[in-house]
Write an enzyme that holds these catalytic residues in place. Sequence first.
Site, short mmCIF file in Angstrom:
data_model
loop_
_atom_site.label_atom_id
_atom_site.label_comp_id
_atom_site.label_asym_id
_atom_site.label_seq_id
_atom_site.Cartn_x
_atom_site.Cartn_y
_atom_site.Cartn_z
N SER A 1 -5.43 -5.06 -6.59
CA SER A 1 -6.57 -4.07 -6.10
C SER A 1 -6.22 -2.84 -6.21
CB SER A 1 -7.26 -4.58 -5.16
OG SER A 1 -6.08 -4.61 -3.95
N HIS B 1 -5.90 0.56 -1.51
CA HIS B 1 -6.88 1.17 -2.40
C HIS B 1 -7.29 2.53 -2.59
CE1 HIS B 1 -9.17 -2.96 -1.34
NE2 HIS B 1 -8.03 -3.16 -2.07
#
Length: 289
Positions: free
Chosen positions: A208, A265
């Site tokens: 991610s 992220h």
Amino acid sequence: MSTVAVLRLPLNVDLGGFVKLLQRMQVPHRVSEEAGEQVLWVPDAISDDVRTLYQRFPAGDPDQQLDIPQEQVPKRPGFVQQLRHSPLTAGVLLLSLIVGAVTMLGDNLQTMSWLTFLQFRVAGEYLYFTPLADSLAAGQWWRLVTPMLIHFGILHLAMNGMWYWELGRRIESRQGSINLLGLTLLFSLASNYAQYTFGGPGLFGGLSGVLYGLLGHCWIYQMLAPNPAYRLPRGVLVMMLVWLLLCLSGLVSMIGFGEIANAAHVGGLVVGCVTGLLGGLYGRRKRAS
């Protein structure tokens, strides 16, 4: 381009067959109703040809006697062809699948300890982490990037794999496999280190952070040097940014999605925006020269 009325016919005349013929021939046209008549409009440059065509085929060409070449619509590449065009993207996903199988999607801690950012040992119900400096001194430099291959659960792997396939192929088709590899490793390093710095020692992994890096890269690059490969649907960009904000708010963890590596992220997105800025400026300059 000006249009002219080539036919004025009573409303009871069936013009449908001839209109279908014009559609087959990809002739620009429109039909309107004026003063109790149906009027066929076409570009002035082809008006005489359309009149002649109607004299020959007033009912159209239902038996398709005319040999009209059809415009070839490009076929979407098959899955095997896409794999051939995106070997690096496919390779990263294959490695993720293999690591997922070997680590049993996070259940096999012994195997997973070879790929985590910090090496650890299990003692009862506790994990004891080795300092990063000790691991690097022992030559275990792979730990800086290999957490991207670790996934915790089939849904985690499936979602990350789907988005890496979508974004990775775009960059690989535009900038090549070597550049995608460099970006993937860079985003993995940045997101892993950001998570370690702000989250402290712990187990984290997944693609991610890399995905947000790829997203930022495509986003900013497309703004500066537009190209079809990086043109993301606005809904995709909004959805991923909204998801990031929801994760940062803590709401996602509260409703049962587990701990989210928010620093990874954000770190990936920031570095991705920087690479997109540099790449976009270079692309714009290259076009201008």
